[in-house]
Design an enzyme around this catalytic site. Sequence first.
Site, short mmCIF file in Angstrom:
data_model
loop_
_atom_site.label_atom_id
_atom_site.label_comp_id
_atom_site.label_asym_id
_atom_site.label_seq_id
_atom_site.Cartn_x
_atom_site.Cartn_y
_atom_site.Cartn_z
N HIS A 118 6.31 -0.28 3.00
CA HIS A 118 7.66 -0.85 3.16
C HIS A 118 7.84 -1.57 4.51
O HIS A 118 6.97 -1.56 5.35
CB HIS A 118 8.74 0.22 2.94
CG HIS A 118 8.84 1.27 4.00
ND1 HIS A 118 9.99 2.01 4.20
CD2 HIS A 118 7.94 1.71 4.92
CE1 HIS A 118 9.78 2.85 5.19
NE2 HIS A 118 8.57 2.71 5.64
N GLU A 119 8.99 -2.22 4.62
CA GLU A 119 9.33 -3.00 5.81
C GLU A 119 8.27 -4.07 6.09
O GLU A 119 7.85 -4.28 7.23
CB GLU A 119 9.51 -2.06 7.02
CG GLU A 119 10.28 -2.62 8.20
CD GLU A 119 11.63 -3.20 7.85
OE1 GLU A 119 12.41 -2.50 7.20
OE2 GLU A 119 11.88 -4.36 8.21
N GLY A 120 7.84 -4.75 5.03
CA GLY A 120 6.76 -5.73 5.15
C GLY A 120 5.44 -4.99 5.00
O GLY A 120 5.04 -4.25 5.89
#
Lengths: 250, 610
Positions: free
Chosen positions: B449-451
Amino acid sequence: MKVLVPVKRVVDYNVKVRVKADGTGVETANVKMSMNPFDEIALEEAVRLKEAGKATEIIAVSCGVQASQETLRTALAIGADRAVLVQTDAELQPLAVAKLLCAVAKKENPTIVLMGKQAIDDDCNQTGQMFAALMGWAQGTFASKVIVDGDKVSVTREIDGGLETVSLKLPAAITVDLRLNEPRYVTLPNIMKAKKKPLEVLAPDALGVDITPRIATLKVEEPPKRKAGVKVPDAKTLVEKLKNEAKVIQ
Amino acid sequence: MTTSKPISIQSMLLSRRDLEFVLYELLHVDTLTTRPRYADHTRETFDAAIDVTAKIAEEQFATHNKKIDQNEPTFDGKRVMIIPEVKAALDAYCSAGLMAAAHDYELGGMQLPYVVTQACFAHINAANIATAAYPLLTTANANLINAWGSEEQKATYLPHLLSGRFFGTMCLTETQAGSSLADTRTRAEPQPDGGYRLYGSKMWISAGEHELSENIVHLVLAKIPGSPPGVKGISLFIAPKYLVHPDGSLGERNDISLAGLNHKMGYRGTVNTVLNFGEKGGAIASLVGKPNAGLAYMFHMMNEARIGVGLGAVMLGYTGYLHALDYARKRPQGRPASGKDPLQPQIPIVGHADVRRMLLAQKAYVEGGLALGLYCALLVDEQRTAESQDARREAGLLLDVLTPIAKAWPSQWCLEANSLAIQVHGGYGYSREYNVEQFYRDNRLNPIHEGTNGIQAIDLLGRKVGMEGGAALQVLERAIAHSARQARACPSPELQRFGEQLTAAFARVTEVTQKYQAARDRAYAQTALANAHVFLEMAGHVTVAWIWLRQALVAETRLARVESPDADFYRGKLQACRYFFRWELPKTEHWHRLLNEPDSTCEDMQDEWF
């Protein structure tokens, strides 16, 4: 109504203490220190009395090394209005602390002195009782409930047989037990406010108290390690061993 | 080998000694108190904030970490049910003022530097990463509204988010638009009153529905009809679960409904939702800032969000390491290789070299990761408050180039630490009676997650190292050269050698970067970009080697002046640095070969050949 709360700086309850190699005491270098948990409960009770409109001012007092100022700052962050440190590097025993607290109490004239029933480092359970006797005040120890009513305070005490409720005439000394309350967490804004609250530092000499220890510590050592058990063939051998080796029955 | 007993706090979350080493001996965070914003602070106020957070982490968060993992939130079609311990922990967190820690005094905050808030939050992450997600998201949400919201939006939401009365979410992803936000379909229809109504569905929304707070403030990416295609047409909206009256009281429920829950491998306590907007006429929303600037607003907070994810990964690795260490010191098994007399008692497994190898690797990953994450957090403060404009700009550049590393490196290597922690526990580690398998499952999210780490790799090689004519990389090069010079000047021949090795390793990063820049759009660049993940790993390992050398230089100086047992702490730092330079840094030579040629094995592979 002023409430005085003595707080002691002790080795944090999470730390596994180690005896110093030379047997003079326990290791405190690089060890986390914090407020004696029983004193935290006493302080919480004082703050609740103030929130209930019964107390008007809370003064936290500590006796000990300069670093005890940190403990007092915590007390101020929890809700004490000001703090007093009786600063000394000398060893302090319960009688000396009781006398120092008497001197502070005579200056401050509190109506109630609320403190922990004992400190978790030496487990003495003496200071509160000694303090009350020296002041000639009523005392309620091991409190699990405190109700202030006019010039009296009702204290429910945890005793061996259950609960005992005593009514004390004020001023009085109360030592608190674990179940009195659950202390709150310090809040971040109050940490900042605590910085601005007054913290007075006094010397034992200035209070005219002789703090010389009356008891000498000969040696501090680790408790003996538990030995491995043995299997006994029958009940008769067990009874024999309990009688002659363990000497727990006759 | 002798085993020294832990002498200070037996925290299983984080070594306070290590934290203080990083904050005060390595990063000198206390010098921030000379800046006007932090002028009321001293080291004591920083420590007091860390103390109370650590206490709440131990007493309120760690205590239900396993229970919430085994009893994940459920949805009966009407309400989401979450075990009561979660709300109790979050209430304690909010009443202590932790949600507002970094904000102004006037907003009820403590004006703590970002790096100190991260040191505080590290404990919460280690104690219970799933419950930690609620305040993490709410803080990010509040920061975004604070930075880009109108005065009215700030007045409506900010005080309630900072007090914890409202919690927040980030609604970016849709089923067809995950890493590819350009494909966002949620529609925002302008209304005659100047507001908007939202229609669409959002996927993977953490904390999307619950009753832990009175209200939920959703930050939603959506497209206004007629806006440009792709990411340039994405706008940012605020849509609350309950509409908020000007006096702060709550009005009717907005048209946002829970379509269902997602069931994840880890982070099970963070309720994860599919949200439908506008099934009954449109979800009432207000635009944040200007139309079509939504992604820019989101990305403005990206450095902090990604450092935060990296530190979360570090802390899961860290607590796993402490669990493994504790287990290895207590678990008797086998006898020393030197004397296998079965009549002798068994020794604790920390006495076995292979177990120490695994523990040392974990130590090198997690302590390296913590120092890297907190260093980046300090750069956030430098970027905001450094005295000169130049210093602020430099901190910003460093932060830009280090952010993909601060996110991806810990989420790869501290996850590896979690795997090693299971290995140290043997069969017990694989069982659910012990804690380490949960840490691994929880941490497995962080590379995603978060890129994703793949996105981070493209960001680093494709954008960051070349940005502003390579300015960011040059700042990093100067910083690394400074440490290498210090190493060359220090009395330890070993650290001198490490300084030289670091310089050589960084030169390999520069070489690939320059080749890539010079070859833009040609075959080399295309293949190098296909191998971007290797570049990210190489740059990450070189950066962490630098962080380890810096720690070792401090340890070397201090070691000369202290007595045991603190001396053991510094010896441990030196040994972990040694491990990193001997066992880890050489990996970058191979990664460099793959990039330098560049190797096209993966790129050449055809779908049909699988």
